[in-house]
Design a protein around this motif. Structure first.
Motif, short mmCIF file in Angstrom:
data_model
loop_
_atom_site.label_atom_id
_atom_site.label_comp_id
_atom_site.label_asym_id
_atom_site.label_seq_id
_atom_site.Cartn_x
_atom_site.Cartn_y
_atom_site.Cartn_z
N ALA A 77 -0.13 10.12 2.64
CA ALA A 77 -0.14 8.85 2.05
C ALA A 77 1.60 8.07 1.79
O ALA A 77 1.89 7.04 1.92
CB ALA A 77 -0.63 8.88 0.65
N ALA B 42 2.87 4.79 3.36
CA ALA B 42 3.49 3.75 2.33
C ALA B 42 4.84 3.32 2.72
O ALA B 42 5.24 2.11 2.75
CB ALA B 42 3.16 4.20 0.97
N SER C 269 -5.67 -0.15 7.20
CA SER C 269 -4.07 0.02 7.68
C SER C 269 -3.94 -0.84 8.81
O SER C 269 -4.65 -0.81 9.80
CB SER C 269 -4.12 1.54 8.08
OG SER C 269 -2.84 1.81 8.27
N PHE D 119 -5.39 1.98 2.84
CA PHE D 119 -5.09 1.11 1.35
C PHE D 119 -6.03 0.16 1.06
O PHE D 119 -6.73 -0.60 1.69
CB PHE D 119 -3.55 0.52 1.73
CG PHE D 119 -2.45 1.45 2.11
CD1 PHE D 119 -1.77 2.30 1.29
CD2 PHE D 119 -2.19 1.62 3.50
CE1 PHE D 119 -0.88 3.01 1.72
CE2 PHE D 119 -1.09 2.38 4.11
CZ PHE D 119 -0.55 3.19 3.11
N CYS E 268 -3.91 4.64 -2.20
CA CYS E 268 -4.14 5.53 -0.76
C CYS E 268 -5.32 6.37 -0.80
O CYS E 268 -5.50 6.94 -1.52
CB CYS E 268 -2.94 6.33 -0.82
SG CYS E 268 -1.12 5.07 -1.01
N THR F 213 -4.14 7.75 6.28
CA THR F 213 -4.18 6.86 4.82
C THR F 213 -4.49 5.51 5.22
O THR F 213 -4.12 4.98 6.10
CB THR F 213 -2.79 6.98 4.36
OG1 THR F 213 -2.67 8.15 3.92
CG2 THR F 213 -3.05 6.28 2.83
#
Length: 367
Positions: A193, A197, A358, A139, A156, A137
């Motif tokens: 995701a 997170a 990321s 962001f 995401c 993932t």
């Protein structure tokens, strides 16, 4: 039998097939040698014969069909070559017969389009990717239009690699759609995701793309999501499920029911690509989302396009009256950002704000 009952039975059958596919690779048969039976559409027959001969493929012709010899592990590259070379590949019908298994009458019910068989032949690595948890993932920040240094949320975005090369999310989705693996891909991307997170301790809202695929037991997937959020100590109210409206919604009543369950669990809902789908106004009227995202095709150069600006201004006006927060997605130029801010858009997202990354990047545009 009522339509809804038939749909329920079909969903149960699909889910059983999906569960089986995760333990046994249904594409293993495509690694064997065999024959590809091709019935061409339009006027591509002569072109294909020439291309096959030039490419060193052995083939014969029988009753209007081309029978192409396929070596072991050779079906996928052959299919991809046909897709790229045949202008009418969408209408070309094919059947793969593994060596030692000549087609029977029942096999003719498995005749499918060239595109669909190509997608199925490629899906083995997608299954392996899902099994191994190889998705990742990145962001992208979503910021307040009037306070562009203040992050409101992070979207995401799914990323992956195959044989060392990046695989575009659209390609992953296309293969999953063609092979009945959308639900599995959606779930794997969702779990990836949420874990990412949690690992980055994101304290803003989290937007997660959501493909509204029919499932026999949708509450099982929702409960699984809630369990994961509890383990990560993320409140459901911080998660926004973003429905891509360009996905064909065959049963809007089912989608409304599904969205209702997600809302009861505490999640919020966004509709993506406002203005791109064939039923935009109907979807908005029925779903009544908390957020809508303006399609990037409408965003691009909107400050220099009177037609776009008039249309989108009306969308924004209607959203304000309905109490729906608006997101201008794909902002790339100061002119686009300035136009949307003047028109009262709530939120901005795009390369001008920050590229996906990321760990989660902060906004790099001062506004």
């Amino acid at each position: 039998m009522p339509t809804r009952e038939r749909a329920k039975r079909r969903a149960i059958a699909d889910e059983r097939r999906r569960e089986a596919s995760l333990s046994v690779d249904p594409t293993a048969v495509f690694l064997r040698p065999g024959e590809l039976w091709v019935r061409l559409a339009g006027s591509s027959s002569a072109t294909l014969r020439q291309d096959l001969t030039t490419g060193g493929h052995r083939w014969t012709e029988r009753e209007g069909l081309l029978l192409i010899d396929v070596p072991a592990f050779g079906l996928e590259p052959l299919l991809l070559g046909l897709v790229s070379s045949l202008p009418d590949h969408l209408d070309t019908r094919v059947l793969f017969a593994p060596a030692g298994q000549p087609p029977t009458i029942s096999d003719y019910f498995d005749v499918e389009t060239l595109d669909r068989l190509a997608a199925r032949a490629q899906s083995g690595w997608l299954l392996e990717l899902i099994r191994r948890g190889s998705l990742r993932t990145v962001f992208q920040p979503i910021v307040w239009a009037r306070k562009p240094l203040q992050v409101y949320a992070y979207e995401c975005l799914m990323r992956s690699e195959h044989e060392g090369a990046l695989v575009a999310p659209d390609r992953l989705l296309a293969i999953a759609r063609g092979t009945g693996l959308l639900l599995e891909l959606d779930w794997a991307a969702r779990m990836t995701a949420l874990h990412a997170a949690g690992a980055h301790a994101i304290d803003a809202l989290i937007f997660i793309n959501f493909t509204p695929t029919r499932a026999a037991q949708p509450m099982r997937w929702i409960r699984g999501t809630l369990d994961q959020l509890e383990a990560l100590q993320i409140a459901p109210q911080r998660v926004v499920f973003e429905i891509t409206e360009s996905e064909a919604v065959e049963d809007l009543d089912y989608l409304m029911e599904l969205v209702g369950w997600y809302r009861q669990a505490g999640f919020r809902v966004a509709v993506d690509d406002l203005g791109a789908g064939y039923a935009t106004l109907n979807v908005l009227h029925r779903l009544r989302p908390e957020y809508v995202k303006i399609d990037m095709a409408l965003v691009r150069d909107i400050d220099r396009d009177a037609y776009k600006s008039t249309l989108v201004a009306k969308f924004l006006e209607a959203a304000r009256e309905l109490g729906v927060l608006t997101v201008a997605e794909g902002i790339e130029s100061p002119g686009e950002a300035a136009w949307f801010r003047e028109q009262g858009v709530d939120l901005l997202q795009g390369y001008l704000v920050a590229r996906p990354g990321s760990p989660p990047p902060g906004p790099n545009w001062p506004g």
